[in-house]
Design a protein around this motif. Structure first.
Motif, PDB file in Angstrom:
ATOM      1  N   LEU A 139      18.332  26.340  17.222  1.00  0.00           N
ATOM      2  CA  LEU A 139      19.524  26.630  16.423  1.00  0.00           C
ATOM      3  C   LEU A 139      19.152  27.069  15.007  1.00  0.00           C
ATOM      4  O   LEU A 139      19.767  27.986  14.450  1.00  0.00           O
ATOM      5  CB  LEU A 139      20.442  25.404  16.383  1.00  0.00           C
ATOM      6  CG  LEU A 139      21.033  24.993  17.736  1.00  0.00           C
ATOM      7  CD1 LEU A 139      21.885  23.739  17.575  1.00  0.00           C
ATOM      8  CD2 LEU A 139      21.861  26.116  18.344  1.00  0.00           C
ATOM      9  N   LEU A 140      18.138  26.424  14.419  1.00  0.00           N
ATOM     10  CA  LEU A 140      17.694  26.836  13.093  1.00  0.00           C
ATOM     11  C   LEU A 140      17.062  28.228  13.155  1.00  0.00           C
ATOM     12  O   LEU A 140      17.217  29.034  12.226  1.00  0.00           O
ATOM     13  CB  LEU A 140      16.699  25.832  12.521  1.00  0.00           C
ATOM     14  CG  LEU A 140      16.278  26.069  11.061  1.00  0.00           C
ATOM     15  CD1 LEU A 140      17.477  25.971  10.123  1.00  0.00           C
ATOM     16  CD2 LEU A 140      15.197  25.073  10.638  1.00  0.00           C
ATOM     17  N   GLY A 141      16.372  28.526  14.250  1.00  0.00           N
ATOM     18  CA  GLY A 141      15.829  29.868  14.431  1.00  0.00           C
ATOM     19  C   GLY A 141      16.927  30.916  14.435  1.00  0.00           C
ATOM     20  O   GLY A 141      16.762  32.019  13.882  1.00  0.00           O
ATOM     21  N   ASN A 142      18.067  30.579  15.047  1.00  0.00           N
ATOM     22  CA  ASN A 142      19.210  31.498  15.010  1.00  0.00           C
ATOM     23  C   ASN A 142      19.694  31.723  13.582  1.00  0.00           C
ATOM     24  O   ASN A 142      19.977  32.858  13.171  1.00  0.00           O
ATOM     25  CB  ASN A 142      20.361  30.934  15.848  1.00  0.00           C
ATOM     26  CG  ASN A 142      20.121  31.071  17.336  1.00  0.00           C
ATOM     27  OD1 ASN A 142      19.247  31.807  17.769  1.00  0.00           O
ATOM     28  ND2 ASN A 142      20.899  30.344  18.128  1.00  0.00           N
ATOM     29  N   ARG A 143      19.783  30.624  12.816  1.00  0.00           N
ATOM     30  CA  ARG A 143      20.295  30.743  11.444  1.00  0.00           C
ATOM     31  C   ARG A 143      19.333  31.524  10.546  1.00  0.00           C
ATOM     32  O   ARG A 143      19.760  32.345   9.735  1.00  0.00           O
ATOM     33  CB  ARG A 143      20.508  29.348  10.835  1.00  0.00           C
ATOM     34  CG  ARG A 143      21.318  28.361  11.651  1.00  0.00           C
ATOM     35  CD  ARG A 143      22.804  28.742  11.808  1.00  0.00           C
ATOM     36  NE  ARG A 143      23.487  27.735  12.602  1.00  0.00           N
ATOM     37  CZ  ARG A 143      23.566  27.758  13.924  1.00  0.00           C
ATOM     38  NH1 ARG A 143      22.991  28.725  14.605  1.00  0.00           N
ATOM     39  NH2 ARG A 143      24.229  26.808  14.577  1.00  0.00           N
ATOM     40  N   LYS A 144      18.048  31.252  10.697  1.00  0.00           N
ATOM     41  CA  LYS A 144      17.047  31.837   9.792  1.00  0.00           C
ATOM     42  C   LYS A 144      16.594  33.233  10.221  1.00  0.00           C
ATOM     43  O   LYS A 144      16.285  34.070   9.375  1.00  0.00           O
ATOM     44  CB  LYS A 144      15.823  30.918   9.725  1.00  0.00           C
ATOM     45  CG  LYS A 144      16.078  29.556   9.100  1.00  0.00           C
ATOM     46  CD  LYS A 144      15.969  29.633   7.602  1.00  0.00           C
ATOM     47  CE  LYS A 144      16.022  28.246   6.980  1.00  0.00           C
ATOM     48  NZ  LYS A 144      15.847  28.305   5.513  1.00  0.00           N
ATOM     49  N   LYS A 145      16.517  33.454  11.541  1.00  0.00           N
ATOM     50  CA  LYS A 145      15.900  34.684  12.047  1.00  0.00           C
ATOM     51  C   LYS A 145      16.840  35.534  12.909  1.00  0.00           C
ATOM     52  O   LYS A 145      16.412  36.557  13.447  1.00  0.00           O
ATOM     53  CB  LYS A 145      14.654  34.333  12.878  1.00  0.00           C
ATOM     54  CG  LYS A 145      13.635  33.457  12.148  1.00  0.00           C
ATOM     55  CD  LYS A 145      13.051  34.170  10.930  1.00  0.00           C
ATOM     56  CE  LYS A 145      12.063  33.268  10.202  1.00  0.00           C
ATOM     57  NZ  LYS A 145      11.497  33.925   8.998  1.00  0.00           N
ATOM     58  N   ASN A 146      18.094  35.100  13.024  1.00  0.00           N
ATOM     59  CA  ASN A 146      19.092  35.866  13.771  1.00  0.00           C
ATOM     60  C   ASN A 146      18.601  36.167  15.196  1.00  0.00           C
ATOM     61  O   ASN A 146      18.592  37.314  15.651  1.00  0.00           O
ATOM     62  CB  ASN A 146      19.420  37.175  13.053  1.00  0.00           C
ATOM     63  CG  ASN A 146      20.672  37.839  13.616  1.00  0.00           C
ATOM     64  OD1 ASN A 146      21.580  37.163  14.097  1.00  0.00           O
ATOM     65  ND2 ASN A 146      20.707  39.162  13.559  1.00  0.00           N
TER      66      ASN A 146
END
Length: 343
Positions: free
Chosen positions: A41-48
Motif C-alpha cells: 500500500l505504501l508502494g502505491n502511495r509513493k511510487k504509483n
C-alpha cells in the motif's frame, strides 16, 4: 514506518514487478502478513504502482483495528473467511503470499489437531486458488522448525539437510505440518506448474510486533523496558537463528517473482545466530545497559517450547538471488523496543 519506507525506496525494483497486479496476503493481520500489506500500500502511495491488495483474514474486527483508515482506500480489499474452507474469491489473483498459520507454542500443545488442519488444509486451499486463478507467483511461509534436530556436526544447515522430528510429540504438529505443506507446494509445482517458492523463515521479529506477543523475544524486550530481570525457563542452550522483519519483507518480495519453482530458501541473518541465553545477555548487558540481569528458572511442567537444537542456518541460497540482510540483533531490539514504547 521507517522500515516500510526503507523497503519501498531501497527495493523499488522488486516492488515494480507487482505493478498493476492483484496480490493476496493470507493471515494479513499477523506480524509478517500485515507488514507485507502495508508495504504494498505504501508502494502505491509513493511510487504509483496500482497494486490491488486482498487481505485474507478471519477476524474482521481485528483487521479493522490493524488497517484502520487504510480500509477506506480503493486499493485494499478484505476477504473474510476460514482458510480451512475453499476460498471463494471472484476477482483476479496474480500473486499470493501465504502467511496464515498457528504461531504460538501453547496452541500447538493444546490443539495439535487444529494446528495441523489449519496448516495443511489452509495451504491446499491456497494452492487450489492459485491453480484456478493461474497465479503468476506464490510464496509459502514455512519455518526453520522443519529442520527438526539436524546433525550437530554440520557447520551450516542448508535447505537439503532435514533432521529428526519426534512424531509422538504433540508439539511436532507444527514442524511436521510445515513439512507436509512444503511437500504440497512441490507437488503442485510439479503437477500443475505452479510458480511457488518456499520461504523458510528464521525467528522473525522487530518493530511492529504486537504488544500481545508472548514469544521469547517480546518477553525479553518488555523486561528491558520495565527494568525487570530476564527469566529463562530453559537452560537457554538452544541455538537461535533470527532475522529482522524489514529484511524478511524484502526477501519475500524477491521470492514472489524470483527463484526456482517448488524449492525452499532459508531467510536468515547468519550474523544474528546465537544461543537463547546469549541473546538474553545481549539484551540485559547492551540494550538495557546492565540495568537488568538474566536468571534461569526451569518449571516442572512442559511449557511447549521447541526442542533444544544446535543449528546454524545457511542463507547462501537466497543471497545468490541478490538478497542481503541489513539489521543485526542489537539494532533489532533497539528498533522493536522503540516501537513498543511509542505505542
Amino acid at each position: 514506518m521507517e522500515d516500510l519506507e526503507y523497503v519501498v525506496e531501497q527495493h523499488e525494483e522488486d516492488l515494480k514487478k507487482y505493478r498493476n497486479s492483484s496480490v493476496l496476503v493470507s493471515g494479513a493481520t499477523g506480524f509478517v502478513g500485515k507488514m507485507l500489506v502495508k508495504t504494498f500500500l505504501l508502494g502505491n502511495r509513493k511510487k504509483n504502482l496500482g497494486i490491488h491488495v486482498i487481505a485474507a483474514i478471519r477476524d474482521q474486527k481485528k483487521a479493522e483495528r490493524e488497517f484502520n483508515l487504510l480500509l477506506k482506500e480503493a486499493d485494499l480489499e478484505l476477504y473474510v473467511g476460514d482458510i480451512t474452507e475453499p476460498i471463494d474469491y471472484k476477482g483476479n489473483v496474480d500473486y499470493i503470499f501465504h502467511t496464515a498459520s498457528v504461531t504460538t507454542s501453547k496452541t500447538m500443545i493444546e490443539k495439535p489437531v487444529e494446528t495441523l488442519n489449519i496448516s495443511c488444509e489452509g495451504t491446499k486451499n491456497i494452492l487450489e486458488l492459485a491453480r484456478k486463478k493461474q497465479t503468476k507467483g506464490i510464496v509459502y511461509l514455512s519455518s526453520m522448525e522443519v529442520y527438526g534436530t539436524p546433525d550437530p556436526l554440520l557447520e551450516r544447515v542448508t535447505e537439503k539437510e532435514l533432521g529428526y522430528v519426534d512424531l509422538t510429540s504433540a508439539r511436532s504438529c507444527y514442524p511436521e505440518g510445515k513439512r507436509l505443506c512444503e511437500c504440497l507446494c512441490a507437488a503442485y509445482s510439479s503437477e500443475y506448474k505452479l510458480p511457488v517458492r518456499i520461504a523458510r523463515l528464521a525467528q522473525t521479529f522487530g518493530a511492529g510486533v504486537s504488544g500481545e506477543d508472548n514469544r521469547v523475544y517480546a518477553q525479553f524486550a518488555r523486561s528491558a523496558i520495565h527494568g525487570e530481570d530476564i527469566v529463562l525457563h530453559t537452560a537457554g542452550t538452544s541455538e537461535g537463528n533470527y532475522c529482522y522483519i524489514r529484511d524478511v519483507v524484502a526477501a519475500l518480495l524477491l521470492l514472489g517473482t524470483c527463484g526456482s519453482d517448488g524449492e525452499a530458501y532459508n531467510v536468515v541473518n547468519e550474523e544474528s545466530h546465537m544461543q537463547i541465553r546469549e541473546m538474553a545477555m545481549l539484551v540485559a548487558d547492551q540494550v538495557a545497559q546492565g540495568r537488568i540481569k538474566t536468571r534461569i528458572e526451569i518449571p516442572e511442567t512442559d511449557c511447549g517450547y521447541a526442542p533444544s537444537v544446535k543449528m546454524h542456518l545457511s542463507g547462501e541460497k537466497l543471497r545468490k538471488l541478490g538478497w542481503k540482510p541489513q539489521i543485526g540483533m542489537r539494532e533489532t531490539y533497539e528498533r522493536m523496543i522503540a516501537d513498543m514504547i511509542a505505542e
